[in-house]
Design a protein around this motif. Sequence first.
Motif, PDB file in Angstrom:
ATOM      1  N   ASP A   1       0.038  -4.473   5.444  1.00  0.00           N
ATOM      2  CA  ASP A   1      -0.289  -4.131   6.957  1.00  0.00           C
ATOM      3  C   ASP A   1      -1.622  -4.398   7.445  1.00  0.00           C
ATOM      4  O   ASP A   1      -2.381  -3.971   8.014  1.00  0.00           O
ATOM      5  CB  ASP A   1      -0.095  -2.506   7.042  1.00  0.00           C
ATOM      6  CG  ASP A   1       1.121  -2.027   7.316  1.00  0.00           C
ATOM      7  OD1 ASP A   1       2.094  -3.017   7.165  1.00  0.00           O
ATOM      8  OD2 ASP A   1       1.596  -0.995   7.285  1.00  0.00           O
TER       9      ASP A   1
ATOM     10  N   HIS B   1       5.409  -6.334   9.877  1.00  0.00           N
ATOM     11  CA  HIS B   1       5.956  -5.235  11.163  1.00  0.00           C
ATOM     12  C   HIS B   1       6.386  -6.002  12.201  1.00  0.00           C
ATOM     13  O   HIS B   1       6.706  -5.530  13.209  1.00  0.00           O
ATOM     14  CB  HIS B   1       4.882  -4.250  11.288  1.00  0.00           C
ATOM     15  CG  HIS B   1       4.661  -2.957  10.181  1.00  0.00           C
ATOM     16  ND1 HIS B   1       5.873  -2.352   9.979  1.00  0.00           N
ATOM     17  CD2 HIS B   1       3.921  -2.534   9.554  1.00  0.00           C
ATOM     18  CE1 HIS B   1       5.730  -1.396   8.927  1.00  0.00           C
ATOM     19  NE2 HIS B   1       4.365  -1.550   8.824  1.00  0.00           N
TER      20      HIS B   1
ATOM     21  N   HIS C   1       0.953  -1.162  -0.026  1.00  0.00           N
ATOM     22  CA  HIS C   1      -0.133   0.075  -0.066  1.00  0.00           C
ATOM     23  C   HIS C   1       0.885   1.291  -0.062  1.00  0.00           C
ATOM     24  O   HIS C   1       2.104   1.141   0.090  1.00  0.00           O
ATOM     25  CB  HIS C   1      -1.060   0.036   1.254  1.00  0.00           C
ATOM     26  CG  HIS C   1      -0.186   0.087   2.637  1.00  0.00           C
ATOM     27  ND1 HIS C   1       0.480  -1.052   2.935  1.00  0.00           N
ATOM     28  CD2 HIS C   1       0.019   0.943   3.449  1.00  0.00           C
ATOM     29  CE1 HIS C   1       1.061  -0.798   4.206  1.00  0.00           C
ATOM     30  NE2 HIS C   1       0.443   0.471   4.467  1.00  0.00           N
TER      31      HIS C   1
ATOM     32  N   ASP D   1       5.942   4.267   5.087  1.00  0.00           N
ATOM     33  CA  ASP D   1       7.122   3.200   5.574  1.00  0.00           C
ATOM     34  C   ASP D   1       7.201   2.249   4.309  1.00  0.00           C
ATOM     35  O   ASP D   1       7.814   1.042   4.494  1.00  0.00           O
ATOM     36  CB  ASP D   1       6.571   2.768   6.633  1.00  0.00           C
ATOM     37  CG  ASP D   1       5.175   2.262   6.775  1.00  0.00           C
ATOM     38  OD1 ASP D   1       4.368   2.928   6.219  1.00  0.00           O
ATOM     39  OD2 ASP D   1       5.000   1.306   7.743  1.00  0.00           O
ATOM     40  N   HIS D   2       6.262   2.121   3.394  1.00  0.00           N
ATOM     41  CA  HIS D   2       6.298   1.163   2.276  1.00  0.00           C
ATOM     42  C   HIS D   2       6.623   1.467   1.022  1.00  0.00           C
ATOM     43  O   HIS D   2       7.189   0.907   0.117  1.00  0.00           O
ATOM     44  CB  HIS D   2       4.815   0.446   2.255  1.00  0.00           C
ATOM     45  CG  HIS D   2       4.529  -0.114   3.465  1.00  0.00           C
ATOM     46  ND1 HIS D   2       4.595  -1.620   3.851  1.00  0.00           N
ATOM     47  CD2 HIS D   2       4.119   0.474   4.819  1.00  0.00           C
ATOM     48  CE1 HIS D   2       4.098  -1.933   5.004  1.00  0.00           C
ATOM     49  NE2 HIS D   2       3.928  -0.700   5.653  1.00  0.00           N
TER      50      HIS D   2
END
Length: 281
Positions: A220, A265, A125, A129-130
């Motif tokens: 996530d 994560h 997504h 952080d991705h």
Amino acid sequence: MFIFRLLFVLMMTSLISGCGGKPVKKPIVRLFALDCGSIEVTDMSPFSINGAFDGQSYSLANPCYLIRHPDGDLLWDTGFDQALADSPDGMRGGGFHSTVSVKLTDQLQEIGLNVDDIEYVSVSHSHPDHIGNARLFKKSTFLISSLEFSYMFSDEMRKSNESFDSYAHLESTLIKKYNDEYDVFGDGLVVIKTLPGHTPGSSILVLHLENAGTVLLTGDLIIHAAGRRIGAVPTFNTDAAQTRDSLAKFESLAAQKSALVIIQHEPMDFKKLPAFPEWLD
Ligand SMILES: [Zn+2]
């Protein structure tokens, strides 16, 4: 004539099935887990709408995954912008302390790869952080769910998303959009599957490895092991009902395939994979 035709058919059959009539060996697919940052969370309360984690702190891992297939390389999630490694104290805000200790490009270099060697880049997504390093892969084909693409380039995101500039260029690069599922190498071994709710087009990655069997990378959809146990829905997900539906589909797929589930994560899941540059196959 018939005998020649028969010989030709036999020859082709032997080519297709491999020498000596043995079946063709499945391509070897390798999964590498790279360190693309970490996130110290002082209060995990946003990670459940039921308040299950109120007041708890946790350290989240933030890996990137390189999937090496004989027909090409796929980078699944790109981590935080690696420029963060140049800031010794990382980035702080909203109860999150994000750091990057080693650059993605240095890790790729360790196995003889540079950014232009990666054929495909995809993100679960579009959160920072991705998608942070997506800008580095200018020659790669960017694989993205149509729903996520519409979301990340919506008027609202253009106006209000602080990290919009970090991925704005993707609108005009080599893009392959998919609906629901995308079989990256066409042989069913590396498949991206949209399971929305975290964001409108958030996806997971399904791998079928020779020795490890089916491996599911959660994106996530699941944030940490404690969250998986209670089917947690974070407060900042775009759709709670959709998340629950996606979680049910995910768990049924995991059970049906007896899959190895990697919660991206979750630091324990990062540690249970072979340490880079070793791999899982
Ligand atoms: Zn994330």
